[in-house]
Design a protein around this motif. Structure first.
Motif, short mmCIF file in Angstrom:
data_model
loop_
_atom_site.label_atom_id
_atom_site.label_comp_id
_atom_site.label_asym_id
_atom_site.label_seq_id
_atom_site.Cartn_x
_atom_site.Cartn_y
_atom_site.Cartn_z
N VAL A 28 9.35 -11.32 12.60
CA VAL A 28 8.38 -10.28 12.21
C VAL A 28 8.55 -10.05 10.71
O VAL A 28 9.68 -10.10 10.21
N ALA A 71 7.77 -7.37 7.48
CA ALA A 71 7.43 -5.96 7.25
C ALA A 71 7.47 -5.69 5.75
O ALA A 71 8.02 -6.48 4.97
N ARG A 118 4.00 4.07 15.36
CA ARG A 118 3.53 3.13 16.40
C ARG A 118 2.77 3.90 17.47
O ARG A 118 3.21 4.94 17.93
N GLN A 178 5.08 -1.11 22.53
CA GLN A 178 6.53 -0.98 22.55
C GLN A 178 6.96 -0.03 21.43
O GLN A 178 6.34 -0.04 20.36
N LEU A 179 7.97 0.77 21.65
CA LEU A 179 8.53 1.65 20.62
C LEU A 179 7.51 2.68 20.11
O LEU A 179 7.54 3.09 18.95
N GLU A 206 7.57 3.07 11.60
CA GLU A 206 8.05 1.75 11.18
C GLU A 206 7.57 1.40 9.78
O GLU A 206 6.60 1.99 9.27
N PHE A 207 8.23 0.42 9.19
CA PHE A 207 7.66 -0.24 8.02
C PHE A 207 6.58 -1.18 8.57
O PHE A 207 6.86 -1.98 9.47
N PRO A 208 5.35 -1.06 8.07
CA PRO A 208 4.26 -1.84 8.69
C PRO A 208 4.46 -3.34 8.56
O PRO A 208 5.09 -3.82 7.61
N GLY A 209 3.91 -4.06 9.51
CA GLY A 209 4.03 -5.52 9.52
C GLY A 209 3.70 -6.04 10.89
O GLY A 209 3.05 -5.36 11.69
N GLY A 210 4.15 -7.25 11.19
CA GLY A 210 3.88 -7.82 12.51
C GLY A 210 4.43 -9.22 12.61
O GLY A 210 5.10 -9.73 11.70
N GLU A 264 -1.47 -9.12 8.23
CA GLU A 264 -1.18 -7.88 8.97
C GLU A 264 -1.60 -6.65 8.16
O GLU A 264 -2.10 -5.67 8.73
N TYR A 266 16.95 -6.50 20.51
CA TYR A 266 16.31 -5.62 21.50
C TYR A 266 16.68 -6.16 22.88
O TYR A 266 17.32 -7.21 22.99
N PHE A 283 14.52 -9.61 23.36
CA PHE A 283 14.39 -10.61 22.29
C PHE A 283 15.23 -10.17 21.10
O PHE A 283 15.65 -9.01 21.01
N LEU A 293 15.15 -9.70 17.16
CA LEU A 293 14.18 -9.55 16.09
C LEU A 293 14.82 -9.90 14.75
O LEU A 293 15.88 -9.37 14.40
N MET A 326 13.73 -9.86 10.83
CA MET A 326 12.61 -9.24 10.09
C MET A 326 12.92 -9.08 8.60
O MET A 326 13.62 -8.16 8.20
N ASP A 366 14.58 -1.06 12.00
CA ASP A 366 14.20 -0.52 10.70
C ASP A 366 15.25 0.42 10.13
O ASP A 366 15.36 0.58 8.91
#
Ligand code: 523
Length: 138
Positions: free
Chosen positions: A12, A14, A29, A34-35, A40-44, A59, A83, A86, A88, A90, A127
């Motif tokens: 991901v 961000a 969010r 999820q979450l 969050e710091f934006p992103g994807g 994004e 998590y 998975f 993550l 980032m 984050d």
């Protein structure tokens, strides 16, 4: 903590958008994701075969309605968090220049926050560690 090798890794990207007053944009969010409810710091997610910077530009266009050029994105630090289902990975980029005004197209709220106040906002665990890095930088 050792990473569980059976967990798939999700990449991901961000961004910390930083305005002229040194405030940082965080985004809440929305329900159903999820979450949900965390800031969050934006992103994807980076799509297969996609360059990370291209993913972030896409994004930011989709989520916030702004245009960012790759030359304005500087890689800053990596977040890494396991998590439940998975792992993550980032990278967080810094960005001080963009075109347009941010609009919450996919988040339930946006906030421009002074770095020393970021810790007041509940964030996804990935984050969280980024906040101290940003506070030291800004
Ligand atoms: N995080 C996260 N922090 C963070 C972001 C942008 C994402 O912990 N700053 C996590 C939340 C999700 C996963 O990364 O578990 C994917 O983020 P998401 O859902 O924002 O990515 P999208 O928008 O690419 O995913 P889809 O909704 O599936 O399209």
């Amino acid at each position: 903590m050792t990473a569980d090798p059976s967990l798939r890794t999700v990449l991901v990207v961000a961004v910390a958008l930083i305005d002229v007053d040194g405030r940082v944009l965080i985004a809440k969010r929305p329900e159903g994701k999820q979450l949900a409810g965390l800031w969050e710091f934006p992103g994807g997610k980076v799509e297969p075969g996609e360059r990370p910077e291209a993913a972030l530009i896409r994004e930011l266009r989709e989520e916030l309605g702004i245009e960012v050029s790759a030359s304005c994105l500087s890689p800053f630090v990596f977040a890494s968090h396991a998590y439940d289902d998975f792992h993550l990975l980032m990278p967080l980029y810094l960005c001080r220049r963009w075109e347009g005004t941010v609009v919450a197209r996919e988040h339930s709220a946006l906030a421009w926050v002074r770095p020393e106040k970021l810790a007041d906002y509940p964030m996804p665990p990935a984050d969280d560690p980024l906040v101290a890095w940003l506070r030291d930088l800004l």
